[in-house]
Structure formats: C-alpha cells, structure tokens
Design an enzyme around this catalytic site. Structure first.
Site, PDB file in Angstrom:
ATOM      1  N   ARG A  62     -47.581  68.565 -38.402  1.00  0.00           N
ATOM      2  CA  ARG A  62     -46.870  67.297 -38.652  1.00  0.00           C
ATOM      3  C   ARG A  62     -45.980  67.367 -39.889  1.00  0.00           C
ATOM      4  NH1 ARG A  62     -52.187  67.110 -38.686  1.00  0.00           N
ATOM      5  NH2 ARG A  62     -53.350  66.688 -40.583  1.00  0.00           N
ATOM      6  N   GLU A 117     -50.341  71.131 -23.072  1.00  0.00           N
ATOM      7  CA  GLU A 117     -49.172  70.395 -22.573  1.00  0.00           C
ATOM      8  C   GLU A 117     -47.911  71.245 -22.678  1.00  0.00           C
ATOM      9  OE1 GLU A 117     -51.410  69.354 -24.754  1.00  0.00           O
ATOM     10  OE2 GLU A 117     -51.759  67.190 -24.630  1.00  0.00           O
TER      11      GLU A 117
HETATM   12  O1  F6P Z   1     -52.583  67.004 -31.706  1.00  0.00           O
HETATM   13  C1  F6P Z   1     -53.069  68.090 -32.424  1.00  0.00           C
HETATM   14  C2  F6P Z   1     -51.988  69.043 -32.787  1.00  0.00           C
HETATM   15  O2  F6P Z   1     -52.643  70.160 -33.265  1.00  0.00           O
HETATM   16  C3  F6P Z   1     -51.005  68.497 -33.814  1.00  0.00           C
HETATM   17  O3  F6P Z   1     -51.488  68.516 -35.098  1.00  0.00           O
HETATM   18  C4  F6P Z   1     -49.848  69.399 -33.583  1.00  0.00           C
HETATM   19  O4  F6P Z   1     -48.689  68.934 -34.200  1.00  0.00           O
HETATM   20  C5  F6P Z   1     -49.810  69.413 -32.082  1.00  0.00           C
HETATM   21  O5  F6P Z   1     -51.162  69.429 -31.696  1.00  0.00           O
HETATM   22  C6  F6P Z   1     -49.050  70.532 -31.452  1.00  0.00           C
HETATM   23  O6  F6P Z   1     -49.573  71.771 -31.802  1.00  0.00           O
HETATM   24  P1  F6P Z   1     -48.761  73.109 -31.549  1.00  0.00           P
HETATM   25  O7  F6P Z   1     -47.517  73.057 -32.355  1.00  0.00           O
HETATM   26  O8  F6P Z   1     -49.679  74.216 -31.954  1.00  0.00           O
HETATM   27  O9  F6P Z   1     -48.426  73.189 -30.076  1.00  0.00           O
END
Ligand code: F6P
Length: 569
Positions: free
Chosen positions: A301, A244
């Site tokens: 998180r 995303e």
């Molecule tokens: O939803 C899974 C996850 O790994 C979360 O724990 C994390 O905060 C989020 O995706 C975003 O991950 P990143 O900071 O690596 O883009």
C-alpha cells in the site's frame, strides 16, 4: 523547487543516512515500554477531553480572531487549515507530550534510516527511499539501496518513454494505444488513483485500464474494448502469487495468445511485470528484460513510488512521475524537520487520535472537492485501514483503546447530496478532511467557483451549526455544529502537490501507528479470508462440506449444485 534545494537537510536529522554510516539495525529485544494508555500523558488527555466536550468551536473562534491563521501550516504552497477542531493550545501541548513520550521522533528516525520496524516480517519500511535523490545513502543489511532505486527508475524512464513515443511496438509492429494494469490492493489502488487524479496530464494516444477484481466481468469487459495488437499488459504484483491477479493475468495471456494463434513470442511485446518475485515472473513467461523490480521493504500500500508506479509514468510521462516523487520527498523533509508543533502529518495524526481515542469517533470522511480525486477515498481506505486496523501492539499485547478509524468518502459536491446529512445532524462525530485545488484544468463556465464556494461552506456549517432561534424554533432544523474538519488547499493539484498530499497521509498513518504501538506495515488480517477461499475451492469438485458450519455448508450447496446450470446458460 529544485531537487538540490529539496535535498538540503534531508532526513534523518542526525545525518546518518547522508554520511554513509551503517544504519541497519534490528529493533532490540528490551522489555516493552508502557502502552500509551498507561502513560500519564494519556490520563491528562482524558481529563482534558471531558472539559473540551463542553467547549464549542464557535466560542473558540469568537474569543480568538487569529484562530483561523494560527492553526494553519503552509508547506511549499500546500496549505492545511486545522483551526476547525475541538482543541486549544493546551490540547495540542498534551497531544504532543504524548507523541514525545511514545518516542515518535525515535520511531521516525528508525523508519527513515532503514531499521527493521516491520517487526512481524523482519523488514525495513523504506518507501521514503524511493523518492530520495541518488546521492543519498540508505542501508539495509549493510547495503546501500539507493543505486538500486535509481537504476530501476532509469529503466522505468526508458520503458515509459518508449511506450509513449511509439518506439515500443507490439508483435505486429503497432504503437501501444491501451495499457492494462492487472493488480489488486496496493498494486492497483495507488497507480489507479494517481492516473485518475492526473488525467489532465495523460498521454493523448494511450488509454489506461485497471483490472483488479477476480470477477470475470472486470477483465472480460476490459478485453472487449481493446485490440490485442495495440495493448500492453502490466502485471503488477509484489508477490506475483495473488490469486486475483494471477487469474486475470492468465486470462489476458490466453486472450493474447489466442489472437496470435499460440505464438508465445508475442508475450515479450505485450507483457511487462512489476514485482519482487523474478522466478514467478519467469514461470509466467515474462522475460526478465520486461520485469521492473522492487524490494520487500516496500509495502504494497506504499508502493506507487516504486516500479508499481509504471502506469503513472506511462500515462503522465516520466518527468511528471519524478515530480510526484519530489513532492512526496518535500513532505518527507517537512515531516523530519519541522518541530512537532508545526508539523503537518504530526498534527493531523494527533487530531485523528484525539477524536478516535477520546471522543469515540469511529470514522473519518475524506472529501475531495476535485472530481479527478474520485479514487482517493478508496486508496486511503487501504492505506489507513490495512495499516492501523489492528488491536495487538508490536510486542503482542492487546490494546485497550480503539485504533484505526473507518475511512469513507466521495468527491464533493456529490457527497453533500448523499451522506452529509448524517455528518451534520446524525449522532456520530465524524471528523472530515476537505481537499481542494484553487485552480482547475477544466475551466468550464463558473463550475469551479461553485465547487469552491461549497468547499468553503461545508466546514463552516459543520463548525458553526445553527441555533434553535435561527431555525425558526424548529428543532428539526437545528444543527448543533462543533463538528471538526481540516481543509487541505493547493494552488494546483499537479504531480508535485499530489505527491505531497499522499506522503502527508502516509506519515499521518505512521504517527498514529507509532503512538498506538502498532506495526502498521503487516496485514495478517487479510490472510484468513485468502486461506478459506482456497479451502472452498478445494471442496468444489467433490462438493465436500465436512467441517463447514451449517450456514456456509447450505450456501455452498446452493451455489455448487446450481452453478453448472448457470454456467451452461
Ligand atoms: O490484501 C492483501 C495484500 O497483500 C495487500 O497488502 C497488497 O497490496 C495486495 O494484497 C496485493 O498484493 P500483491 O501486490 O503481492 O499482488
């Protein structure tokens, strides 16, 4: 409170982190300890719960005029009233007995001293190091992490100051008016929640935007509202691979380059990265000078204290960001030093466990009576549900009792006119956390008095209920009461007390996870969905349905074959 005062007796209690003694160890492969429900303390709690299910809080209050003050803890003006719970001294003794039997204090020390308690990923869990003073020593794999933490903080200060005071200029030499944070999960929810919570302190010129959803509507509507020449994008991603975030970042980059006729020199003036993955940041085209790093021992998180907090530092200023860290550190210190019986995160964690495991409560409501905290429930959903939403313990054994609750909530008083009916009179027991600040930064008429009157009324109504006699003998109007709640109260929801509150919940989650025997710091449960989304994407061009179940295949066909005509509209 000064930094120095906060840092006296900082964790861990044995002083290992202060002395510079090597603290990194891996968890020893000894035979696993008993599961919590195999311990006598668990059995005793089960028997005690049978008795307490026939006890009404009304009677507990009537028999103990001091109850409302006895069951309350104040940490530097952060007040927690936990008296409206279905518990007695015996309940607390039994719960604390369970915590001790599960070695909560030992696990707490392991976390603070950098042991690799995230066993499935072989990582330390050190978000607490991000708010410690520079002179502390916390080692991971033999290296003191504190110089790195404070070097990044120093760079964050310089960068956020320059954006705020206008010395950071866009490609056409204009001041920044809009900052767009592109991230998801922990790289969005924490900074977004805090920026909203502290909006009264926000910089007047700089508007903050948070784009997370891969739904093109999110980035598209945001881009429509901003000017490329005065916008700074922060690409926030621990891994810098999240689908995303990368899709939104690419769209933002194309939009910017389109404005500057493809001149890639503009990227350095309009993009910064907050990440652990330097090669991927460079591949994307962001200069390392504009990258603010953190380490793999910061869980997504739990990352708002790291470089991921950059939007906060830009919005409210670095000094206030520092106050947020100091507030969290004060709560860390309380968590490490206060006896378990007077320890706010321990008590809240144990009470949550009490209802979840012994009263069958499936959910918990987070009810901030503060419009600025409107993203708090969403933030805590990730913090709690991604951490403790697990059924296998750290030794791979399946647990026989329920673990992490479902969290939900809305700001009061909105929630009162939506879902409180079920909390008051529904069949489910839903423990509630009410959160309020005595002062307001938006003094308008008597609004704040009305708000605070409601936050006093609701826990009282939930606790007392209303008898048949007082309900005009109408059973529809009877409230059984005996619905538990905590009230968290601060004088001001300033950066310091907000930091305390977030750290309180982090440690509450830790307390529960350690007693249940989980690893709260991985999140394998979100992987399968990611893998299957990639699988569908790979089938798109050929419309290939082999191996899909009949439901997914039919849905895929309907979407796939009608997709293009909708795209063309
Ligand atoms: O939803 C899974 C996850 O790994 C979360 O724990 C994390 O905060 C989020 O995706 C975003 O991950 P990143 O900071 O690596 O883009």
């Amino acid at each position: 409170m000064s930094n120095e005062a906060v840092n006296q007796n900082i964790p861990p209690k044995n002083g290992a982190a202060k002395s510079g003694k090597k603290t990194t160890k891996t968890v020893k492969k000894t035979p696993p300890p008993p599961m919590p429900d195999e311990r006598p303390e668990w059995g005793a709690l089960g028997r005690h719960a049978q008795k307490m299910k026939n006890t009404h809080m009304r009677d507990l209050f009537a028999n103990d005029p001091e109850r409302g003050t006895r069951y309350a803890i104040d940490v530097e003006g952060f007040y927690c009233d936990f008296s409206k719970n279905i518990m007695t001294d015996e309940t607390l003794d039994l719960l604390i007995g369970l915590a001790r039997a599960c070695d909560l204090e030992g696990w707490r020390e392991k976390m603070f001293t950098g042991e690799k308690i995230n066993v499935t990923e072989n990582r330390a869990v050190l978000h607490t190091a991000l708010r410690r003073p520079a002179e502390d020593i916390v080692e991971v794999d033999g290296e003191n992490v504190m110089p790195f933490v404070h070097e990044v903080l120093g760079r964050m200060q310089q960068f956020s100051d320059s954006v705020r005071n206008g010395t950071w200029r866009g490609f056409t030499d204009k001041e920044v008016t809009d900052v767009v944070n592109i991230g998801i999960g922990g790289s969005d929810l924490g900074p977004y929640m805090v920026c909203e919570a502290l909006k009264p302190f926000a910089h007047e010129r700089i508007r903050m935007h948070f784009v997370s959803n891969v739904d093109g509507a999110h980035i598209d509507e945001t881009l429509k509202a901003i000017n490329p020449e005065t916008t700074l994008f922060l690409i926030a991603s621990k891994t810098f691979t999240t689908q995303e975030t990368m899709a939104n970042a690419q769209t933002a980059k194309s939009w910017l380059l389109n404005h500057y006729s493809g001149d890639t020199a503009a990227i350095a003036k309009h993009f910064a990265a907050l990440s652990t993955n330097e090669p991927a940041v460079q591949d994307f085209g962001i200069d390392s000078a504009n990258m603010f790093p953190f380490k793999d021992w910061v869980g997504g998180r739990y990352s708002l204290w790291s470089a991921i907090g950059m939007p906060i530092a830009i919005s409210i200023g670095f000094d206030r960001f520092r106050q947020l860290l100091d507030g969290a550190h004060a709560m860390d210190r309380h968590f490490c030093e206060a006896p378990l019986e007077r320890n706010m995160p321990v008590i809240l964690g144990l009470l949550g466990l009490w209802y979840r495991c012994f009263f069958g409560a499936q959910s918990t409501a987070i009810l901030p009576y503060d419009q600025h905290l409107h993203r708090l429930p969403a933030y805590l959903q990730q913090a709690d549900m991604e951490s403790n939403g697990k059924q296998v313990d750290r030794y791979g054994r399946r647990l026989r009792f329920p673990t992490g609750p479902i969290l939900f909530g809305e700001p009061g008083t909105n929630g009162q006119h939506a879902f409180y009916q079920l909390i008051h009179q529904g069949a489910a027991l839903i423990p509630c956390d009410f959160i309020a600040s005595i002062s307001t930064r938006n003094p308008v008429g008597n609004h704040h008095q009305l708000l605070l009157s409601n936050v006093l009324a609701q826990p009282r109504a939930l606790m007392n209920g209303r008898s048949l006699a007082d309900s005009g003998k109408d059973p529809q109007k009877v409230f059984e009461g005996n619905r538990p709640s905590n009230v968290l109260l601060v004088d001001h929801m300033d950066p310091y007390h907000l930091g305390m509150m977030i750290a309180l919940y982090e440690h509450k989650i830790f307390v529960q996870g350690m007693i249940w025997g989980l690893n709260p710091y991985d999140q394998w449960g979100v992987e399968l969905g990611k893998v299957l989304a990639k699988d569908v994407l790979g089938r798109w061009d050929e419309a290939q349905c082999d191996g899909l179940d009949s439901s997914t295949a039919e849905l895929f066909k309907r979407i796939r074959f009608r997709f293009q005509s909708w795209q063309d509209l």
